[in-house]
Design a protein around this motif. Structure first.
Motif, PDB file in Angstrom:
ATOM      1  N   ALA A 372      39.562  52.840  35.078  1.00 15.80           N
ATOM      2  CA  ALA A 372      39.284  52.973  36.509  1.00 15.80           C
ATOM      3  C   ALA A 372      38.690  51.684  37.068  1.00 15.80           C
ATOM      4  O   ALA A 372      39.042  51.240  38.174  1.00 15.80           O
ATOM      5  CB  ALA A 372      38.327  54.138  36.748  1.00 15.80           C
ATOM      6  N   GLU A 373      37.808  51.061  36.299  1.00 18.03           N
ATOM      7  CA  GLU A 373      37.183  49.818  36.754  1.00 18.03           C
ATOM      8  C   GLU A 373      38.237  48.715  36.938  1.00 18.03           C
ATOM      9  O   GLU A 373      38.237  48.001  37.945  1.00 18.03           O
ATOM     10  CB  GLU A 373      36.125  49.370  35.749  1.00 18.03           C
ATOM     11  N   TRP A 375      41.487  49.212  37.377  1.00 20.60           N
ATOM     12  CA  TRP A 375      42.379  49.638  38.462  1.00 20.60           C
ATOM     13  C   TRP A 375      41.761  49.321  39.822  1.00 20.60           C
ATOM     14  O   TRP A 375      42.422  48.805  40.719  1.00 20.60           O
ATOM     15  CB  TRP A 375      42.643  51.145  38.322  1.00 20.60           C
ATOM     16  N   ILE A 376      40.482  49.625  39.962  1.00 21.93           N
ATOM     17  CA  ILE A 376      39.776  49.352  41.218  1.00 21.93           C
ATOM     18  C   ILE A 376      39.716  47.853  41.490  1.00 21.93           C
ATOM     19  O   ILE A 376      39.923  47.402  42.621  1.00 21.93           O
ATOM     20  CB  ILE A 376      38.347  49.952  41.174  1.00 21.93           C
ATOM     21  N   MET A 377      39.467  47.070  40.453  1.00 24.79           N
ATOM     22  CA  MET A 377      39.394  45.619  40.610  1.00 24.79           C
ATOM     23  C   MET A 377      40.723  45.063  41.145  1.00 24.79           C
ATOM     24  O   MET A 377      40.743  44.248  42.075  1.00 24.79           O
ATOM     25  CB  MET A 377      39.071  44.973  39.259  1.00 24.79           C
ATOM     26  N   ASN A 378      41.815  45.532  40.584  1.00 25.85           N
ATOM     27  CA  ASN A 378      43.141  45.078  41.038  1.00 25.85           C
ATOM     28  C   ASN A 378      43.428  45.523  42.464  1.00 25.85           C
ATOM     29  O   ASN A 378      44.014  44.778  43.260  1.00 25.85           O
ATOM     30  CB  ASN A 378      44.230  45.598  40.100  1.00 25.85           C
ATOM     31  N   LEU A 379      43.012  46.750  42.804  1.00 28.45           N
ATOM     32  CA  LEU A 379      43.247  47.254  44.152  1.00 28.45           C
ATOM     33  C   LEU A 379      42.425  46.495  45.186  1.00 28.45           C
ATOM     34  O   LEU A 379      42.901  46.221  46.282  1.00 28.45           O
ATOM     35  CB  LEU A 379      42.912  48.750  44.227  1.00 28.45           C
ATOM     36  N   VAL A 380      41.194  46.189  44.827  1.00 31.28           N
ATOM     37  CA  VAL A 380      40.337  45.429  45.752  1.00 31.28           C
ATOM     38  C   VAL A 380      40.974  44.080  46.059  1.00 31.28           C
ATOM     39  O   VAL A 380      40.988  43.622  47.201  1.00 31.28           O
ATOM     40  CB  VAL A 380      38.921  45.249  45.161  1.00 31.28           C
ATOM     41  N   ILE A 389      32.088  44.765  42.435  1.00 32.83           N
ATOM     42  CA  ILE A 389      31.738  45.787  41.456  1.00 32.83           C
ATOM     43  C   ILE A 389      30.404  45.416  40.804  1.00 32.83           C
ATOM     44  O   ILE A 389      30.233  44.300  40.313  1.00 32.83           O
ATOM     45  CB  ILE A 389      32.840  45.918  40.385  1.00 32.83           C
ATOM     46  N   ASP A 390      29.470  46.353  40.844  1.00 27.08           N
ATOM     47  CA  ASP A 390      28.174  46.178  40.178  1.00 27.08           C
ATOM     48  C   ASP A 390      28.264  46.881  38.825  1.00 27.08           C
ATOM     49  O   ASP A 390      28.148  48.111  38.726  1.00 27.08           O
ATOM     50  CB  ASP A 390      27.063  46.793  41.035  1.00 27.08           C
ATOM     51  N   SER A 391      28.481  46.108  37.767  1.00 27.42           N
ATOM     52  CA  SER A 391      28.666  46.683  36.430  1.00 27.42           C
ATOM     53  C   SER A 391      27.396  47.327  35.896  1.00 27.42           C
ATOM     54  O   SER A 391      27.465  48.240  35.061  1.00 27.42           O
ATOM     55  CB  SER A 391      29.139  45.596  35.453  1.00 27.42           C
ATOM     56  N   SER A 393      24.979  49.060  37.668  1.00 32.03           N
ATOM     57  CA  SER A 393      24.813  50.414  38.222  1.00 32.03           C
ATOM     58  C   SER A 393      26.096  51.234  38.167  1.00 32.03           C
ATOM     59  O   SER A 393      26.086  52.433  38.439  1.00 32.03           O
ATOM     60  CB  SER A 393      24.320  50.319  39.672  1.00 32.03           C
ATOM     61  N   GLY A 394      27.224  50.572  37.825  1.00 31.23           N
ATOM     62  CA  GLY A 394      28.508  51.283  37.746  1.00 31.23           C
ATOM     63  C   GLY A 394      29.007  51.733  39.095  1.00 31.23           C
ATOM     64  O   GLY A 394      29.536  52.838  39.240  1.00 31.23           O
ATOM     65  N   THR A 395      28.837  50.877  40.096  1.00 29.81           N
ATOM     66  CA  THR A 395      29.256  51.245  41.455  1.00 29.81           C
ATOM     67  C   THR A 395      30.114  50.142  42.072  1.00 29.81           C
ATOM     68  O   THR A 395      30.065  48.981  41.649  1.00 29.81           O
ATOM     69  CB  THR A 395      28.032  51.481  42.365  1.00 29.81           C
ATOM     70  N   LEU A 396      30.879  50.553  43.071  1.00 31.18           N
ATOM     71  CA  LEU A 396      31.645  49.626  43.891  1.00 31.18           C
ATOM     72  C   LEU A 396      30.923  49.516  45.219  1.00 31.18           C
ATOM     73  O   LEU A 396      30.735  50.509  45.928  1.00 31.18           O
ATOM     74  CB  LEU A 396      33.080  50.137  44.098  1.00 31.18           C
TER      75      LEU A 396
END
Length: 439
Positions: A372-373, A375-380, A389-391, A393-396
């Motif tokens: 998911a991380e 996938w989100i990085m590529n989408l952003v 992405i704050d690795s 805290s695990g948040t976007l």
């Protein structure tokens, strides 16, 4: 999911020969029982000259080698009529099959008619016989021969009504032979005639536009540039009005085309507006998905509708085209739709939330945290979203981005030029057609 099957609505706007591919698809998907499909085919065939095919289906349906007497009698009538038409059209067919003689023809139809009459004793009766012969060939299922004869007939025909009728037949034949490039040319030719012709009533012109859009679906979902074509055609004011007047179900195909076409995202806002206007007249999971996401901002509802969208696409004859790759069968449009729809959900969610928990998102996407991380990085990156992405805290985390007022004005003016052109065209063309008619 037969509840969302549009075949009955579509069949009412199609030539009966064009309904056969739809029934073949439904038979393959087993949406209806085998006897129901076979009986529907026999009813369709009763209005054609494809008697041998009807006999085969009757045998399959009833598990017998015997066929009704009326089918046998009908077959004899078809064969007799075919021979009669062959004889009537023979002089002109023989002329058209001779390349040297065909070179004598010119773009001037009146010259051709006079030349044929004077040199080869081929008159209006033989030209009319060619049309009837071509039409009969089409009804027999010989689409290739029918297309050739109808093309040649239009080169000699001086009757505008009959010429348009021949063009409809030519378009149907090319669709059934899956000659998508040629079919697209015929479609555009027919559209020009429909838009410029003086019809006996506006209702008649409206019906012709509705027929054209239904027939065009075969081309748009098979031609390499079809997804742009359907958006260009269906969003024209006159055709969009026709959809909203008497063909609301076509919104399914327009919505699908917009979702899968990344280059035409600019039409999404216009599409949402139309879906809202027609929500009480027509809705299906595809239109409801967009409404949940962009009108109600109901992400749970959008996720539920997205699952239903998959079944709608798989069971739709135009959207559910399958491609075999080795031992695998894929439905390309289904895959593209789901990928783009998930992207829509992600982008919309990001725009109304400042902080997104990646673990929560990974569960909704049925992915591992790392997947998911990534996938989100590529989408952003691909969506050009201002986020990080704050690795720890695990948040976007989304960054607030205020749009410059000048950029807003430029964005709003982008479509003004095209809209002005279309408005002027809609005013000038009818005026020119009326002026020509009075001459």
């Amino acid at each position: 999911m037969a509840e969302h099957d549009l075949t009955a609505l579509m069949a009412a706007q199609l030539d009966r020969h064009l309904v056969f591919p739809l029934l073949e698809f439904l038979q393959e998907r087993q949406l209806y029982s085998e006897p129901e499909i076979l009986e529907a085919k026999i009813r369709l065939l009763s209005g054609t000259n494809m008697v041998d095919y009807a006999m085969d289906i009757h045998k399959s349906l009833h598990g017998t080698d015997d066929v009704p007497e009326d089918m046998v009698k009908r077959r004899a009538e078809v064969v007799s009529r075919l021979r009669s038409l062959e004889e009537a059209a023979a002089p002109l067919v023989a002329f058209l099959q001779n390349p040297q003689l065909v070179q004598e023809l010119r773009p001037d139809k009146q010259y051709n008619i006079h030349m044929l009459q004077e040199r080869y004793q081929i008159g209006p009766d033989q030209i009319e016989a060619l049309y009837q012969y071509a039409k009969f060939q089409f009804e027999c299922g010989n689409y290739s021969g029918a297309a050739d004869y109808l093309y040649q007939y239009r080169a000699l025909c001086t009757n505008s009504e009959r010429s348009v009728s021949a063009l409809w037949g030519k378009l149907a034949a090319e669709i059934l032979m899956q000659n998508w490039d040629v079919a697209l040319e015929e479609l555009n030719r027919l559209k020009e005639i429909i838009d410029s012709k003086n019809f006996s009533s506006p209702l008649n012109q409206l019906q012709n536009r509705i027929w054209l859009m239904h027939w065009a679906l075969f081309i748009f979902f098979n031609h390499e540039n079809g997804r742009n074509g359907i958006i260009d055609l269906f969003f024209q004011d006159r055709y969009l009005n026709a959809i909203q007047t008497n063909a609301h179900h076509l919104l399914r195909y327009l919505a699908t085309a917009v979702v899968v076409n990344k280059r035409r995202r600019n039409m999404l806002k216009e599409l949402i507006k139309v879906i809202q206007q027609e929500q009480h007249t027509y809705k299906d999971p595809i239109t409801e998905f967009l409404e949940c996401l962009y009108v109600n901002y109901d992400f749970d509802g959008a996720q539920q509708k997205l699952m239903e969208c998959e079944q709608v696409i798989l069971n739709d004859p135009f959207l559910g085209k399958r491609i075999e790759e080795g031992n695998f069968v894929t439905v390309p449009l289904r895959d593209e739709f789901l990928e783009n729809a998930r992207l829509f959900i992600f982008e919309t969610y990001c725009r109304i939330h400042r902080c997104i928990d990646i673990s929560m998102l990974s569960q909704k996407l049925n992915m591992s945290y790392d997947e998911a991380e990534l996938w989100i990085m590529n989408l952003v990156r691909s969506s050009k979203l201002d986020a990080r992405i704050d690795s720890v805290s695990g948040t976007l985390i989304m960054t607030t981005n205020h749009v410059n007022v000048h950029e807003q004005i430029i964005e709003n003016l982008k479509g003004l030029n095209m809209r002005t052109y279309m408005l002027a065209k809609n005013i000038v063309e009818p005026a020119q057609a009326a002026q020509q008619a009075t001459r």
